[in-house]
Design a protein around this motif. Structure first.
Motif, PDB file in Angstrom:
ATOM      1  N   MET A   1     -52.954  -7.594  -8.769  1.00 15.76           N
ATOM      2  CA  MET A   1     -52.700  -7.906  -7.367  1.00 15.76           C
ATOM      3  C   MET A   1     -53.946  -8.483  -6.708  1.00 15.76           C
ATOM      4  O   MET A   1     -53.864  -9.495  -5.997  1.00 15.76           O
ATOM      5  N   VAL A   2     -55.080  -7.881  -6.953  1.00 12.45           N
ATOM      6  CA  VAL A   2     -56.328  -8.383  -6.373  1.00 12.45           C
ATOM      7  C   VAL A   2     -56.615  -9.793  -6.897  1.00 12.45           C
ATOM      8  O   VAL A   2     -56.915 -10.710  -6.128  1.00 12.45           O
ATOM      9  N   ILE A   3     -56.485  -9.986  -8.211  1.00  8.25           N
ATOM     10  CA  ILE A   3     -56.776 -11.302  -8.808  1.00  8.25           C
ATOM     11  C   ILE A   3     -55.763 -12.348  -8.340  1.00  8.25           C
ATOM     12  O   ILE A   3     -56.137 -13.437  -7.890  1.00  8.25           O
ATOM     13  N   LEU A   4     -54.461 -12.035  -8.457  1.00  8.92           N
ATOM     14  CA  LEU A   4     -53.435 -13.013  -8.100  1.00  8.92           C
ATOM     15  C   LEU A   4     -53.435 -13.361  -6.611  1.00  8.92           C
ATOM     16  O   LEU A   4     -53.286 -14.524  -6.247  1.00  8.92           O
ATOM     17  N   LEU A   5     -53.569 -12.359  -5.774  1.00 12.10           N
ATOM     18  CA  LEU A   5     -53.583 -12.657  -4.338  1.00 12.10           C
ATOM     19  C   LEU A   5     -54.781 -13.505  -3.949  1.00 12.10           C
ATOM     20  O   LEU A   5     -54.662 -14.410  -3.119  1.00 12.10           O
ATOM     21  N   THR A   6     -55.926 -13.225  -4.537  1.00  9.85           N
ATOM     22  CA  THR A   6     -57.108 -14.058  -4.275  1.00  9.85           C
ATOM     23  C   THR A   6     -56.847 -15.490  -4.734  1.00  9.85           C
ATOM     24  O   THR A   6     -57.113 -16.452  -4.011  1.00  9.85           O
ATOM     25  N   PHE A   7     -56.294 -15.626  -5.936  1.00 13.00           N
ATOM     26  CA  PHE A   7     -55.998 -16.934  -6.497  1.00 13.00           C
ATOM     27  C   PHE A   7     -54.940 -17.666  -5.675  1.00 13.00           C
ATOM     28  O   PHE A   7     -55.102 -18.840  -5.326  1.00 13.00           O
ATOM     29  N   LEU A   8     -53.844 -16.972  -5.362  1.00 11.77           N
ATOM     30  CA  LEU A   8     -52.750 -17.607  -4.622  1.00 11.77           C
ATOM     31  C   LEU A   8     -53.152 -17.987  -3.206  1.00 11.77           C
ATOM     32  O   LEU A   8     -52.737 -19.030  -2.699  1.00 11.77           O
ATOM     33  N   LEU A   9     -53.956 -17.160  -2.569  1.00 14.32           N
ATOM     34  CA  LEU A   9     -54.414 -17.497  -1.224  1.00 14.32           C
ATOM     35  C   LEU A   9     -55.369 -18.694  -1.249  1.00 14.32           C
ATOM     36  O   LEU A   9     -55.378 -19.502  -0.320  1.00 14.32           O
ATOM     37  N   THR A  10     -56.138 -18.813  -2.317  1.00 14.47           N
ATOM     38  CA  THR A  10     -57.053 -19.945  -2.439  1.00 14.47           C
ATOM     39  C   THR A  10     -56.292 -21.252  -2.633  1.00 14.47           C
ATOM     40  O   THR A  10     -56.656 -22.284  -2.069  1.00 14.47           O
ATOM     41  N   PHE A  11     -55.213 -21.226  -3.424  1.00 22.01           N
ATOM     42  CA  PHE A  11     -54.475 -22.432  -3.769  1.00 22.01           C
ATOM     43  C   PHE A  11     -53.049 -22.446  -3.222  1.00 22.01           C
ATOM     44  O   PHE A  11     -52.189 -23.146  -3.759  1.00 22.01           O
ATOM     45  N   GLN A  12     -52.775 -21.699  -2.162  1.00 20.77           N
ATOM     46  CA  GLN A  12     -51.409 -21.533  -1.673  1.00 20.77           C
ATOM     47  C   GLN A  12     -50.726 -22.832  -1.247  1.00 20.77           C
ATOM     48  O   GLN A  12     -49.502 -22.921  -1.259  1.00 20.77           O
ATOM     49  N   ASP A  13     -51.472 -23.852  -0.886  1.00 19.73           N
ATOM     50  CA  ASP A  13     -50.874 -25.103  -0.430  1.00 19.73           C
ATOM     51  C   ASP A  13     -50.553 -26.073  -1.564  1.00 19.73           C
ATOM     52  O   ASP A  13     -49.941 -27.112  -1.332  1.00 19.73           O
ATOM     53  N   LYS A  14     -50.929 -25.736  -2.774  1.00 16.76           N
ATOM     54  CA  LYS A  14     -50.674 -26.601  -3.930  1.00 16.76           C
ATOM     55  C   LYS A  14     -49.218 -26.459  -4.374  1.00 16.76           C
ATOM     56  O   LYS A  14     -48.656 -25.375  -4.393  1.00 16.76           O
ATOM     57  N   GLY A  15     -48.602 -27.553  -4.743  1.00 20.72           N
ATOM     58  CA  GLY A  15     -47.202 -27.552  -5.167  1.00 20.72           C
ATOM     59  C   GLY A  15     -46.943 -26.738  -6.415  1.00 20.72           C
ATOM     60  O   GLY A  15     -45.928 -26.060  -6.533  1.00 20.72           O
ATOM     61  N   TRP A  16     -47.871 -26.786  -7.373  1.00 19.71           N
ATOM     62  CA  TRP A  16     -47.664 -26.047  -8.619  1.00 19.71           C
ATOM     63  C   TRP A  16     -47.689 -24.542  -8.405  1.00 19.71           C
ATOM     64  O   TRP A  16     -47.035 -23.802  -9.134  1.00 19.71           O
ATOM     65  N   VAL A  17     -48.429 -24.066  -7.397  1.00 20.20           N
ATOM     66  CA  VAL A  17     -48.446 -22.629  -7.088  1.00 20.20           C
ATOM     67  C   VAL A  17     -47.107 -22.228  -6.482  1.00 20.20           C
ATOM     68  O   VAL A  17     -46.527 -21.203  -6.853  1.00 20.20           O
ATOM     69  N   LYS A  18     -46.591 -23.040  -5.579  1.00 16.51           N
ATOM     70  CA  LYS A  18     -45.280 -22.753  -4.985  1.00 16.51           C
ATOM     71  C   LYS A  18     -44.192 -22.775  -6.051  1.00 16.51           C
ATOM     72  O   LYS A  18     -43.307 -21.923  -6.072  1.00 16.51           O
ATOM     73  N   GLY A  19     -44.249 -23.743  -6.947  1.00 17.07           N
ATOM     74  CA  GLY A  19     -43.269 -23.831  -8.028  1.00 17.07           C
ATOM     75  C   GLY A  19     -43.348 -22.639  -8.970  1.00 17.07           C
ATOM     76  O   GLY A  19     -42.324 -22.113  -9.409  1.00 17.07           O
ATOM     77  N   MET A  20     -44.563 -22.194  -9.251  1.00 15.54           N
ATOM     78  CA  MET A  20     -44.759 -21.051 -10.146  1.00 15.54           C
ATOM     79  C   MET A  20     -44.157 -19.781  -9.537  1.00 15.54           C
ATOM     80  O   MET A  20     -43.452 -19.030 -10.225  1.00 15.54           O
ATOM     81  N   THR A  21     -44.397 -19.552  -8.275  1.00 13.27           N
ATOM     82  CA  THR A  21     -43.868 -18.338  -7.647  1.00 13.27           C
ATOM     83  C   THR A  21     -42.345 -18.402  -7.500  1.00 13.27           C
ATOM     84  O   THR A  21     -41.671 -17.381  -7.605  1.00 13.27           O
ATOM     85  N   HIS A  22     -41.792 -19.601  -7.278  1.00 10.68           N
ATOM     86  CA  HIS A  22     -40.336 -19.736  -7.173  1.00 10.68           C
ATOM     87  C   HIS A  22     -39.656 -19.641  -8.536  1.00 10.68           C
ATOM     88  O   HIS A  22     -38.508 -19.209  -8.627  1.00 10.68           O
TER      89      HIS A  22
END
Length: 191
Positions: A91-112
């Motif tokens: 959770m600590v690693i992923l949230l840090t990573f996701l918050l850093t790159f949250q606007d990237k399309g591949w991050v949104k696609g990965m979570t969906h």
């Protein structure tokens, strides 16, 4: 060796249970029933039903009980630790990573993309439980219970724990056919 297997089983659940408790349930089933054979499908269903009726996260409740059942107090501690610690670290690693790159399309696609995978896992587990219910109750009773449960939870808005509790009370109060036939046979033999 049992503590080591408990640790491995619930470590995998903790690492791969992306999406919370409901997504962990099929993983716990795979480890506890299919891989290690610590429980039968029916026993797992009972643990799941009771775990859903109690407050708190389902994955930790199941880990605690299964660990206790398999290896006592230390088994409970190992299973809880193995379930919780990977989640905290990830959770600590992923949230840090996701918050850093949250606007990237591949991050949104990965979570969906994770949502359909979890849905398939839950659907598979639901079908397995329904098949077991069909064996014990028959098709009609199983379908009627599913329909009534869905109507009560979705239509009326009744909490699932209340539905589970009502079904548990029903099973405890109503004698099953096996008990009734044994009583009748006992009377005919004695009479």
């Amino acid at each position: 060796m049992t503590l080591w297997h408990l640790c491995l089983a619930f470590l995998r659940v903790g690492l791969l249970g992306y999406g919370g408790g409901p997504s962990s349930i099929p993983l716990v089933h795979k480890e506890v029933v299919d891989k290690y054979g610590w429980m039968t499908d029916d026993e797992f269903g009972d643990v799941l039903a009771l775990g859903n009726a109690l407050p708190g996260p389902i994955a930790t409740k199941m880990a605690g009980y299964i660990g206790w059942r398999i290896a006592g107090f230390f088994g409970m501690l190992v299973a809880l630790f193995a379930t919780i610690v990977p989640t905290i670290i990830l959770m600590v690693i992923l949230l840090t990573f996701l918050l850093t790159f949250q606007d990237k399309g591949w991050v949104k696609g990965m979570t969906h993309a994770v949502v359909p995978v979890v849905a398939v896992m839950l659907a598979t587990l639901t079908w397995q439980f329904f098949s077991k219910a069909k064996e014990g109750l028959g098709w009609w009773k199983a379908i009627v219970l599913v329909v009534i449960s869905v109507v009560l939870m979705e239509g009326v808005g009744l909490h699932p724990a209340i539905v589970i509790l009502a079904l548990l009370v029903y099973v405890l109060v109503m004698p099953n056919k096996t008990q009734q036939s044994e009583v009748k046979r006992g009377k005919s033999i004695d009479g």
